[in-house]
Write an enzyme that holds these catalytic residues in place. Structure first.
Site, PDB file in Angstrom:
ATOM      1  N   TRP A 139      38.049 -17.274  33.598  1.00  0.00           N
ATOM      2  CA  TRP A 139      39.666 -17.821  33.524  1.00  0.00           C
ATOM      3  C   TRP A 139      40.389 -16.810  34.336  1.00  0.00           C
ATOM      4  CZ3 TRP A 139      40.407 -12.777  32.945  1.00  0.00           C
ATOM      5  CH2 TRP A 139      39.217 -11.989  33.300  1.00  0.00           C
ATOM      6  N   LYS A 163      34.583 -28.179  33.521  1.00  0.00           N
ATOM      7  CA  LYS A 163      34.471 -27.631  32.379  1.00  0.00           C
ATOM      8  C   LYS A 163      35.317 -25.849  32.560  1.00  0.00           C
ATOM      9  CE  LYS A 163      33.372 -24.307  29.191  1.00  0.00           C
ATOM     10  NZ  LYS A 163      34.346 -23.442  29.255  1.00  0.00           N
ATOM     11  N   GLU A 238      28.174 -17.994  41.195  1.00  0.00           N
ATOM     12  CA  GLU A 238      29.437 -17.656  42.134  1.00  0.00           C
ATOM     13  C   GLU A 238      29.639 -16.496  40.386  1.00  0.00           C
ATOM     14  OE1 GLU A 238      30.208 -16.613  45.139  1.00  0.00           O
ATOM     15  OE2 GLU A 238      29.681 -18.978  45.398  1.00  0.00           O
ATOM     16  N   LEU A 239      28.940 -14.855  41.085  1.00  0.00           N
ATOM     17  CA  LEU A 239      29.152 -14.231  40.073  1.00  0.00           C
ATOM     18  C   LEU A 239      29.937 -12.478  40.137  1.00  0.00           C
ATOM     19  CD1 LEU A 239      25.108 -14.685  39.292  1.00  0.00           C
ATOM     20  CD2 LEU A 239      27.165 -15.698  37.997  1.00  0.00           C
ATOM     21  N   CYS A 272      36.475 -10.938  41.023  1.00  0.00           N
ATOM     22  CA  CYS A 272      35.447 -10.695  41.381  1.00  0.00           C
ATOM     23  C   CYS A 272      35.734  -9.965  42.500  1.00  0.00           C
ATOM     24  CB  CYS A 272      34.588 -12.215  41.869  1.00  0.00           C
ATOM     25  SG  CYS A 272      35.110 -12.897  42.692  1.00  0.00           S
ATOM     26  N   GLU A 373      30.830  -3.918  35.647  1.00  0.00           N
ATOM     27  CA  GLU A 373      32.276  -4.302  35.842  1.00  0.00           C
ATOM     28  C   GLU A 373      33.216  -4.446  34.874  1.00  0.00           C
ATOM     29  OE1 GLU A 373      32.505  -8.829  36.812  1.00  0.00           O
ATOM     30  OE2 GLU A 373      33.296  -8.719  38.374  1.00  0.00           O
TER      31      GLU A 373
HETATM   32  P1  NDP Z   1      31.889 -15.656  31.695  1.00  0.00           P
HETATM   33  O1  NDP Z   1      31.345 -15.772  32.221  1.00  0.00           O
HETATM   34  O2  NDP Z   1      31.684 -15.797  30.181  1.00  0.00           O
HETATM   35  O3  NDP Z   1      32.339 -17.194  31.156  1.00  0.00           O
HETATM   36  C1  NDP Z   1      32.387 -18.070  33.117  1.00  0.00           C
HETATM   37  C2  NDP Z   1      32.441 -19.366  32.810  1.00  0.00           C
HETATM   38  O4  NDP Z   1      31.265 -20.295  31.798  1.00  0.00           O
HETATM   39  C3  NDP Z   1      33.954 -19.909  31.220  1.00  0.00           C
HETATM   40  O5  NDP Z   1      33.719 -22.063  31.564  1.00  0.00           O
HETATM   41  C4  NDP Z   1      33.319 -20.279  30.084  1.00  0.00           C
HETATM   42  O6  NDP Z   1      33.261 -20.829  28.890  1.00  0.00           O
HETATM   43  C5  NDP Z   1      31.676 -20.886  29.869  1.00  0.00           C
HETATM   44  N1  NDP Z   1      30.211 -20.302  29.858  1.00  0.00           N
HETATM   45  C6  NDP Z   1      30.243 -19.286  29.239  1.00  0.00           C
HETATM   46  N2  NDP Z   1      29.021 -18.906  28.458  1.00  0.00           N
HETATM   47  C7  NDP Z   1      28.380 -20.468  28.573  1.00  0.00           C
HETATM   48  C8  NDP Z   1      27.126 -21.244  29.157  1.00  0.00           C
HETATM   49  N3  NDP Z   1      26.169 -20.218  27.491  1.00  0.00           N
HETATM   50  N4  NDP Z   1      26.820 -22.127  29.314  1.00  0.00           N
HETATM   51  C9  NDP Z   1      27.610 -22.827  30.495  1.00  0.00           C
HETATM   52  N5  NDP Z   1      29.010 -22.138  30.076  1.00  0.00           N
HETATM   53  C10 NDP Z   1      29.039 -21.281  29.952  1.00  0.00           C
HETATM   54  O7  NDP Z   1      32.698 -15.077  32.123  1.00  0.00           O
HETATM   55  P2  NDP Z   1      34.025 -14.703  32.176  1.00  0.00           P
HETATM   56  O8  NDP Z   1      35.335 -16.006  31.821  1.00  0.00           O
HETATM   57  O9  NDP Z   1      34.350 -13.396  31.500  1.00  0.00           O
HETATM   58  O10 NDP Z   1      34.608 -14.720  33.868  1.00  0.00           O
HETATM   59  C11 NDP Z   1      35.204 -12.825  34.242  1.00  0.00           C
HETATM   60  C12 NDP Z   1      33.598 -13.277  34.834  1.00  0.00           C
HETATM   61  O11 NDP Z   1      33.799 -13.458  36.623  1.00  0.00           O
HETATM   62  C13 NDP Z   1      33.467 -12.013  36.012  1.00  0.00           C
HETATM   63  O12 NDP Z   1      32.271 -10.777  36.129  1.00  0.00           O
HETATM   64  C14 NDP Z   1      33.998 -12.276  37.067  1.00  0.00           C
HETATM   65  O13 NDP Z   1      33.747 -11.239  38.386  1.00  0.00           O
HETATM   66  C15 NDP Z   1      32.899 -13.620  37.330  1.00  0.00           C
HETATM   67  N6  NDP Z   1      33.902 -14.493  38.167  1.00  0.00           N
HETATM   68  C16 NDP Z   1      33.558 -14.697  39.492  1.00  0.00           C
HETATM   69  C17 NDP Z   1      33.953 -14.811  40.741  1.00  0.00           C
HETATM   70  C18 NDP Z   1      32.742 -15.157  42.430  1.00  0.00           C
HETATM   71  O14 NDP Z   1      33.443 -16.250  43.071  1.00  0.00           O
HETATM   72  N7  NDP Z   1      32.039 -14.531  42.736  1.00  0.00           N
HETATM   73  C19 NDP Z   1      35.331 -15.519  40.690  1.00  0.00           C
HETATM   74  C20 NDP Z   1      35.635 -15.009  39.571  1.00  0.00           C
HETATM   75  C21 NDP Z   1      35.019 -14.396  38.296  1.00  0.00           C
HETATM   76  P3  NDP Z   1      34.657 -19.516  27.949  1.00  0.00           P
HETATM   77  O15 NDP Z   1      34.981 -18.879  28.426  1.00  0.00           O
HETATM   78  O16 NDP Z   1      34.938 -20.782  27.461  1.00  0.00           O
HETATM   79  O17 NDP Z   1      32.852 -19.005  27.210  1.00  0.00           O
END
Ligand code: NDP
Length: 478
Positions: A139, A163, A238-239, A272, A373
């Protein structure tokens, strides 16, 4: 503020005001089956993957033009959906325009290899798409993250099922609409909506999905990688990060302090690559830290469309609760809060998910505050003495996404930059992340590289081809 989303409907709440922006229907599991079936059919029969690269590139450029034409609308929508300052949202739409244009160029110029033969044949490689790609985005920067995945995945000839996060559902459907209008064949880009734990996990487990590209948290990434491992489909992750931002005594102090503040407080720390651990050389620790704290106190926290705003609200009320809990734990671990550490009060602040830029010191580098984080505007300051001490502390987390190094010595910058576990190293700059340069993480910060030419190869599989030139029949054995 309670999230009013149900399993049938997502409610986008403007985090600056607490007001409802729009409701979005979620995708049911039955509908997901139809979506995957349509994507598979489009991949096989729409002709997209068989278009010559320069023809696909023309459509990608038309998508870029369509995004650019709607820049103000898209930027405003993202601002309402996740609360980032309008100027930043405009920049993200520009990024998306740039991504589609860039991958159009890569698409039509990408070369493969003619390999050295060891017999009577000509051998070379071609690149093939995987088929149906599941692209899952968080998001914090919806239009930017979507474009980073969708542009190269389409350029490679794949069909994409996107998604977005349930907390920022509004931009992905706009991208799909613009792509369709620009001439992308029907169902080559579809969007599914709903909770990650429901529709997201059903999507990655679906037998019709051939490749998974995920940006989000490390725990979610690990869970998705397990499913991908069982299914033996490729996965790009990408985490998260806990990136070190390092200031040596010889640094250009003014630039370093500005970059440290921008590196963590920009986007309210919801980035991130946020430089969330500040390492300062011991003998200038107090003076540099004091300058960073003074800069943090002057940051203009305001509504995202206000003139002069530097930092808007966090993306949601429940995320602000998480950040507040993170700061409470920092206090419990013995951290001294030098500024911030609370939500601002009064006027518009009372309606939104605002949080003040926060600087903490006095914590052991192995404390949870220094290891985990926050994904919010929280900076922890740590002194170091000498390069060996710095490298041990800076590398002492599970993450390895990025780092910043401020020094006037290029030899030191080279040594430290090579020694740190980080996918991106910024020397005398910070948070430069462009479409043209590979991006991704070491260690628990990810697998694979997005952006750059590698960002397109990520969505291709290599096929080796041999054309025989034999003058006599092949023998059974040589
Ligand atoms: P999440 O891992 O909770 O969610 C990321 C996406 O995955 C959302 O669309 C979420 O849906 C979906 N999701 C959640 N659970 C599942 C599952 N079991 N199976 C498949 N999809 C799933 O992260 P956040 O939304 O909280 O985002 C923040 C994180 O993202 C931070 O840790 C940040 O560091 C990382 N990030 C990394 C970046 C990079 O390029 N390395 C860039 C930006 C962020 P829903 O939200 O609907 O649950």
């Amino acid at each position: 503020m309670v999230n009013q989303s149900t399993s049938e409907e997502l409610v986008s709440i403007n985090p600056a005001t607490g007001q409802e922006v729009r409701r979005i229907a979620t995708t049911s599991i039955n509908e997901l089956n139809d979506v995957v079936e349509r994507a598979t059919h489009a991949f096989r029969h729409s002709g997209w993957k068989d278009l010559l690269p320069h023809r696909r590139a023309a459509v990608l450029r038309a998508i870029a033009t369509g995004l650019d034409a709607e820049k103000e609308h898209l930027a405003t929508l993202q601002m309402c959906d996740n609360g980032k300052p309008l100027s930043e949202c405009r920049g993200m739409v520009e990024y998306a325009v740039g991504a589609f244009n860039y991958y159009a160029s890569v698409c039509e110029t990408l070369q493969t290899d003619v390999t050295p033969p060891r017999g009577d044949y000509v051998s070379f490689t071609v690149l093939e798409p995987f088929g149906v790609v599941a692209a899952i985005t968080p998001w914090n920067s919806p239009i930017m993250n979507d474009a980073t995945k969708v542009a190269p995945a389409l350029a490679a000839g794949n069909a994409v099922i996107l998604k977005p996060s349930e907390d920022s559902p509004l931009l992905s459907p706009e991208l799909a609409r613009i792509a369709r209008t620009a001439g992308l064949p029907e169902n080559m880009l579809q969007v599914v909506q709903g909770r990650g734990a429901e529709i997201g996990s059903a999507l990655v487990a679906h037998a019709g999905v051939d490749m998974i590209s995920f940006t989000g948290g490390t725990d979610t990434g690990r869970a998705i990688a397990r499913v991908a491992g069982d299914r033996l489909v490729p996965v790009a992750l990408e985490l998260g990060g806990k990136s070190p931002h390092i200031v040596f005594a010889d640094a250009d102090r003014e630039h370093a302090v500005a970059a440290v503040a921008a590196g963590i407080f920009g986007s309210s720390g919801q980035s991130c690559v946020a430089g969330s651990r500040l390492f300062i050389e011991e003998h200038v620790y107090d003076v540099v830290l004091n300058q960073v704290v003074e800069r943090a106190k002057r940051i203009v926290v305001a509504a995202p469309d206000e003139v002069g705003v530097e930092v808007g609200p966090l993306a949601s009320f429940h995320h602000r609760d998480r950040v507040q809990a993170f700061v409470e734990r920092a206090r419990a671990e013995g951290g001294r809060i030098l500024c911030g550490g609370h939500a601002p009060r009064g006027g518009p602040y009372d309606k939104g998910a605002y949080y003040m830029p926060t600087v903490v010191e006095g914590l052991h580098p192995e404390s949870q505050t220094c290891q985990e984080e926050a994904f919010g505007p929280v900076l922890v300051a740590i002194p170091f003495r000498g390069e060996a001490d710095l490298i041990a502390k800076a590398n002492g987390t599970a993450f390895g996404l990025a780092c910043g190094i401020w020094t006037e010595s290029f030899k030191r910058a080279w040594r430290i930059g090579r020694a740190l576990d980080a996918g991106s190293v910024w020397v005398n700059t910070y948070k430069q992340s462009v479409t043209t340069t590979p991006f991704g993480g070491f260690k628990n910060s990810g697998l694979g590289r997005e952006k750059g030419i590698e960002g397109l190869r990520l969505y291709c599989q290599v096929k080796s081809m041999f054309f025989g030139l034999h003058d006599s029949p092949l023998p059974i054995a040589k």
